[in-house]
Write a protein that holds these residues in place. Structure first.
Motif, PDB file in Angstrom:
ATOM      1  N   SER A 111       0.839  -1.205   0.000  1.00  0.00           N
ATOM      2  CA  SER A 111       0.000   0.000   0.000  1.00  0.00           C
ATOM      3  C   SER A 111       0.871   1.250   0.000  1.00  0.00           C
ATOM      4  CB  SER A 111      -0.909   0.014   1.235  1.00  0.00           C
ATOM      5  OG  SER A 111      -1.777  -1.098   1.209  1.00  0.00           O
ATOM      6  N   THR A 112       1.930   1.217   0.804  1.00  0.00           N
ATOM      7  CA  THR A 112       2.821   2.374   0.871  1.00  0.00           C
ATOM      8  C   THR A 112       3.519   2.592  -0.470  1.00  0.00           C
ATOM      9  OG1 THR A 112       3.189   1.867   3.207  1.00  0.00           O
ATOM     10  CG2 THR A 112       4.705   3.422   2.185  1.00  0.00           C
ATOM     11  N   ALA A 151       2.406   1.642  -3.456  1.00  0.00           N
ATOM     12  CA  ALA A 151       1.418   2.103  -4.437  1.00  0.00           C
ATOM     13  C   ALA A 151       1.205   3.609  -4.286  1.00  0.00           C
ATOM     14  CB  ALA A 151       0.098   1.355  -4.267  1.00  0.00           C
ATOM     15  N   LEU A 152       1.001   4.048  -3.053  1.00  0.00           N
ATOM     16  CA  LEU A 152       0.767   5.478  -2.802  1.00  0.00           C
ATOM     17  C   LEU A 152       1.959   6.315  -3.236  1.00  0.00           C
ATOM     18  CD1 LEU A 152      -0.777   6.163   0.725  1.00  0.00           C
ATOM     19  CD2 LEU A 152      -1.543   7.025  -1.486  1.00  0.00           C
ATOM     20  N   PRO A 183     -10.128  -1.675   2.561  1.00  0.00           N
ATOM     21  CA  PRO A 183      -9.506  -0.932   3.668  1.00  0.00           C
ATOM     22  C   PRO A 183     -10.161  -1.224   5.027  1.00  0.00           C
ATOM     23  CG  PRO A 183     -10.252   0.582   1.937  1.00  0.00           C
ATOM     24  CD  PRO A 183     -10.720  -0.774   1.557  1.00  0.00           C
ATOM     25  N   THR A 211      -7.863  -2.252   8.157  1.00  0.00           N
ATOM     26  CA  THR A 211      -7.794  -1.387   9.335  1.00  0.00           C
ATOM     27  C   THR A 211      -8.017  -2.224  10.594  1.00  0.00           C
ATOM     28  OG1 THR A 211      -8.622   0.446   7.999  1.00  0.00           O
ATOM     29  CG2 THR A 211      -8.718   0.723  10.382  1.00  0.00           C
ATOM     30  N   ARG A 251      -1.393  -5.442  16.331  1.00  0.00           N
ATOM     31  CA  ARG A 251      -0.566  -4.226  16.388  1.00  0.00           C
ATOM     32  C   ARG A 251       0.879  -4.470  16.817  1.00  0.00           C
ATOM     33  NH1 ARG A 251      -3.240  -1.682  19.711  1.00  0.00           N
ATOM     34  NH2 ARG A 251      -4.560  -0.569  18.240  1.00  0.00           N
ATOM     35  N   LEU A 262       4.137  -3.872  14.418  1.00  0.00           N
ATOM     36  CA  LEU A 262       5.097  -2.783  14.666  1.00  0.00           C
ATOM     37  C   LEU A 262       6.518  -3.333  14.804  1.00  0.00           C
ATOM     38  CD1 LEU A 262       3.030  -0.474  17.050  1.00  0.00           C
ATOM     39  CD2 LEU A 262       3.737   0.033  14.699  1.00  0.00           C
ATOM     40  N   LEU A 285       7.644  -4.213  11.338  1.00  0.00           N
ATOM     41  CA  LEU A 285       7.927  -2.992  10.580  1.00  0.00           C
ATOM     42  C   LEU A 285       9.307  -2.453  10.931  1.00  0.00           C
ATOM     43  CD1 LEU A 285       4.850  -0.591  10.302  1.00  0.00           C
ATOM     44  CD2 LEU A 285       6.546  -1.122   8.553  1.00  0.00           C
ATOM     45  N   GLU A 329       5.959   8.236   3.724  1.00  0.00           N
ATOM     46  CA  GLU A 329       4.599   7.651   3.714  1.00  0.00           C
ATOM     47  C   GLU A 329       4.505   6.535   4.757  1.00  0.00           C
ATOM     48  OE1 GLU A 329       1.974   8.593   2.030  1.00  0.00           O
ATOM     49  OE2 GLU A 329       2.783   9.839   0.410  1.00  0.00           O
ATOM     50  N   LEU A 330       5.513   5.677   4.781  1.00  0.00           N
ATOM     51  CA  LEU A 330       5.485   4.541   5.708  1.00  0.00           C
ATOM     52  C   LEU A 330       5.452   5.031   7.156  1.00  0.00           C
ATOM     53  CD1 LEU A 330       5.504   1.488   6.007  1.00  0.00           C
ATOM     54  CD2 LEU A 330       8.001   1.510   5.882  1.00  0.00           C
ATOM     55  N   LYS A 334       4.133   7.775   8.258  1.00  0.00           N
ATOM     56  CA  LYS A 334       2.772   8.250   8.542  1.00  0.00           C
ATOM     57  C   LYS A 334       1.898   7.094   9.012  1.00  0.00           C
ATOM     58  CE  LYS A 334       2.193  11.301   4.768  1.00  0.00           C
ATOM     59  NZ  LYS A 334       1.410  11.520   3.556  1.00  0.00           N
ATOM     60  N   LEU A 335       1.960   5.982   8.252  1.00  0.00           N
ATOM     61  CA  LEU A 335       1.123   4.829   8.600  1.00  0.00           C
ATOM     62  C   LEU A 335       1.566   4.216   9.923  1.00  0.00           C
ATOM     63  CD1 LEU A 335      -1.080   2.788   7.994  1.00  0.00           C
ATOM     64  CD2 LEU A 335       0.520   1.548   6.524  1.00  0.00           C
ATOM     65  N   LYS A 336       2.880   4.111  10.107  1.00  0.00           N
ATOM     66  CA  LYS A 336       3.394   3.505  11.329  1.00  0.00           C
ATOM     67  C   LYS A 336       2.939   4.309  12.555  1.00  0.00           C
ATOM     68  CE  LYS A 336       7.634   1.727  13.406  1.00  0.00           C
ATOM     69  NZ  LYS A 336       8.612   2.575  14.126  1.00  0.00           N
ATOM     70  N   ILE A 359      -0.632   3.585  13.297  1.00  0.00           N
ATOM     71  CA  ILE A 359      -0.812   2.269  13.942  1.00  0.00           C
ATOM     72  C   ILE A 359      -0.398   2.363  15.413  1.00  0.00           C
ATOM     73  CG2 ILE A 359      -0.058  -0.153  13.955  1.00  0.00           C
ATOM     74  CD1 ILE A 359       0.378   0.103  10.900  1.00  0.00           C
ATOM     75  N   GLU A 360       0.739   3.010  15.668  1.00  0.00           N
ATOM     76  CA  GLU A 360       1.201   3.172  17.049  1.00  0.00           C
ATOM     77  C   GLU A 360       0.164   3.901  17.897  1.00  0.00           C
ATOM     78  OE1 GLU A 360       6.057   3.415  16.325  1.00  0.00           O
ATOM     79  OE2 GLU A 360       4.822   5.211  16.244  1.00  0.00           O
ATOM     80  N   LYS A 386      -2.983   4.033  17.455  1.00  0.00           N
ATOM     81  CA  LYS A 386      -4.303   3.409  17.309  1.00  0.00           C
ATOM     82  C   LYS A 386      -5.294   4.364  16.651  1.00  0.00           C
ATOM     83  CE  LYS A 386      -3.379   0.809  21.551  1.00  0.00           C
ATOM     84  NZ  LYS A 386      -3.920   0.082  22.675  1.00  0.00           N
ATOM     85  N   LYS A 427      -7.466   4.778  14.079  1.00  0.00           N
ATOM     86  CA  LYS A 427      -8.120   3.970  13.037  1.00  0.00           C
ATOM     87  C   LYS A 427      -8.549   4.791  11.832  1.00  0.00           C
ATOM     88  CE  LYS A 427      -9.917   0.341  16.028  1.00  0.00           C
ATOM     89  NZ  LYS A 427     -11.025  -0.572  16.315  1.00  0.00           N
ATOM     90  N   ILE A 475      -5.484   5.281   9.691  1.00  0.00           N
ATOM     91  CA  ILE A 475      -5.097   4.020   9.052  1.00  0.00           C
ATOM     92  C   ILE A 475      -6.048   3.735   7.891  1.00  0.00           C
ATOM     93  CG2 ILE A 475      -4.862   1.511   9.363  1.00  0.00           C
ATOM     94  CD1 ILE A 475      -4.318   2.039  12.353  1.00  0.00           C
ATOM     95  N   HIS A 476      -7.333   3.936   8.128  1.00  0.00           N
ATOM     96  CA  HIS A 476      -8.327   3.671   7.082  1.00  0.00           C
ATOM     97  C   HIS A 476      -8.129   4.600   5.889  1.00  0.00           C
ATOM     98  CE1 HIS A 476     -12.201   3.281   5.044  1.00  0.00           C
ATOM     99  NE2 HIS A 476     -12.260   2.087   5.604  1.00  0.00           N
ATOM    100  N   PHE A 528      -5.402   5.935   4.912  1.00  0.00           N
ATOM    101  CA  PHE A 528      -4.178   5.521   4.216  1.00  0.00           C
ATOM    102  C   PHE A 528      -4.477   4.361   3.259  1.00  0.00           C
ATOM    103  CE2 PHE A 528      -0.189   3.366   3.550  1.00  0.00           C
ATOM    104  CZ  PHE A 528       0.767   4.372   3.539  1.00  0.00           C
ATOM    105  N   PHE A 529      -5.102   3.301   3.798  1.00  0.00           N
ATOM    106  CA  PHE A 529      -5.385   2.133   2.951  1.00  0.00           C
ATOM    107  C   PHE A 529      -6.396   2.478   1.850  1.00  0.00           C
ATOM    108  CE2 PHE A 529      -4.122  -0.703   6.703  1.00  0.00           C
ATOM    109  CZ  PHE A 529      -2.870  -0.934   6.172  1.00  0.00           C
ATOM    110  N   ASP A 548      -6.753   5.484   0.396  1.00  0.00           N
ATOM    111  CA  ASP A 548      -6.033   6.237  -0.644  1.00  0.00           C
ATOM    112  C   ASP A 548      -5.191   5.296  -1.499  1.00  0.00           C
ATOM    113  OD1 ASP A 548      -7.089   8.551   0.351  1.00  0.00           O
ATOM    114  OD2 ASP A 548      -5.240   9.257   1.317  1.00  0.00           O
ATOM    115  N   ALA A 549      -4.528   4.326  -0.840  1.00  0.00           N
ATOM    116  CA  ALA A 549      -3.687   3.376  -1.575  1.00  0.00           C
ATOM    117  C   ALA A 549      -4.550   2.542  -2.515  1.00  0.00           C
ATOM    118  CB  ALA A 549      -2.927   2.470  -0.604  1.00  0.00           C
TER     119      ALA A 549
END
Lengths: 284, 284
Positions: free
Chosen positions: A192-193, A195-196, A227, A231, A238, A242, A245, B251-252, B254-256, B259-260, B262, B264, B267-268, B270-271, B273-274
């Motif tokens: 996903s990352t 692709a974006l 998504p 999510t 989680r 992490l 990652l 970008e990664l 941002k998502l991380k 997630i850290e 929580k 949601k 996260i939603h 992001f996925f 948009d991807a």
């Protein structure tokens, strides 16, 4: 006559129903799904014998399959702990992560109800009962998370699905979540990352993004998935995600440094190691 | 009679020979390849008329195609600048990055020799003359990097390959390298890093790595490619690759963070948009 209750008659639940029915016509299958169309379709196909409410299906069953998303499964386990279940019932689920679910399932085990976590690793981008297939699980990994007292439960689940030709994997919840984290959740994040990030760059050129090579399409294909589902998965796995990652970032940093330092030997070693390890999963 | 000299008779060079020959039997094709087996095969197939040395092929040609890896192309451009080429010759190449090559090609332009950078974006994991095909380029992007004085050169290359049904893309070298950086080089880095990182984790579980889902295989497929080629590409497109790696890391991150924390909703988004941007390159 053995009664099996399946809650959630989408692709996975309906495929389980088909498999159990084809393996033994004598098993009575009760089904519940909030979307009535799924249940009605399976009744018309004779894959499910009777539609019930969640509570009455659960209370008359010898084996219960919870086939919803992880958050629904967790709610349903809590509800099961309040119901008047059969004494020897075996409860299992198909949730895509297992540590949280196994922890919630203490409510059942505290009442001497057998819970065996499960996860048949099959599926596709399709959803709903019509997309289920009796051969959906052939050759796929079907994870079971037994606890020390659960051996009889494992045997009953495996016997019911003896027709499905799955690859049974008995593992701990943590091992399961680590495997799907690395093999499924991390790849979804990375695809996903990519692709974006890459398609934003390409959209800034005059070149049509549809001209990207096939390799790009392969690498980012799973980014097109739902998504909502992903999510929820980030939430339920989680810690492991992490941690993985961080491992990914450590590896990527090694390569980036080698590129910055024009260290061709190190770049070559990196790609060569990646090539070698990737070839170990070739299916031909 | 027009003479075309092709240096490098592997999959790309031999496919160009087949296309030019099929488009016009009157064109004489001279070929050179350090691996004699490639040339001999194409002679036997009548796709190449005559094998020559690099120097004599180049000096008798009206159009020269340099079909080696980027580092070989750069050496050959320098060598061409020392030879006694025909006055109206058009020189082109098929190198997978263009900024470095266009810069080396100043040596030719300083002598009023027309150089048009080229890159047919086709290929596979196969190599050698036997893997070439006349339909290799059908529908694929064929990039040309003209300079202001090169219009006649572009027209001659396009006329020679009018039979190949390619999708001509006239762009700057920088735009080309940015496109292949994002659409090919960055994905290779990411797929390789994912393969290494995830499969190391999986090898630490008791689960057989071959049980990973098909999505993992897709996402990491290109990691199995030739490390030699990819080490050279990292070298020839370093600046752009490092810049795009930074964008990927942003970008990664941002998502991380989401997630850290929580978060949601983030996260939603992001996925989602991807998913949206990935669907723009669907070919169906």
């Amino acid at each position: 006559m053995e009664s099996v209750f399946i809650s959630g008659l989408g692709m996975i639940g309906s495929s389980l129903a088909r498999n159990i029915k084809q393996g033994n016509q004598q098993v009575k299958i009760l089904g519940y799904d909030p979307e009535l169309v799924n249940g009605e379709f399976l009744i018309s196909e004779h894959d499910v014998d009777q539609l019930t409410s969640f509570a009455s299906g659960a209370e008359s069953a010898d084996v219960i399959f919870l086939c919803g998303p992880v958050d629904v499964i967790k709610q349903q386990i809590t509800e099961l702990a309040t119901l008047n279940l059969k004494k020897d019932v075996v409860v299992t689920d198909v949730g895509s992560t297992k540590q949280e679910i196994m922890s919630v399932a203490h409510q059942l085990r505290d009442k001497q109800i057998t819970f065996v976590g499960g996860h048949p690793m099959a599926g596709s981008h399709l959803t709903g009962a019509r997309s289920g297939r009796s051969d959906l699980f052939v050759g796929a990994a079907y994870f079971l998370i037994p606890t020390s007292a659960d051996n009889a439960g494992v045997v009953r689940i495996q016997r019911l699905l003896s027709n499905a030709n799955v690859n049974w994997q008995l593992v701990t919840a943590k091992e399961h979540d680590s495997f799907v984290g690395a093999g499924s959740h991390l790849p979804h994040i990375i695809a996903s990352t990519l692709a974006l990030s890459a398609l934003k760059t390409i959209d800034n050129t005059t070149v049509d993004a549809k001209l990207v090579a096939g390799g790009f399409c392969d690498t980012t294909r799973i980014a097109a998935a739902d998504p909502d589902m992903w999510t929820a998965i980030m939430d339920s796995n989680r810690e492991i995600i992490l941690e993985q990652l961080n491992q990914f970032n450590d590896e990527l940093k090694k390569l980036k440094t080698a590129i910055e330092q024009k260290n061709k030997a190190q770049i070559h070693d990196f790609f060569s190691d990646a090539q070698k390890i990737r070839k170990t999963i070739d299916r031909r």
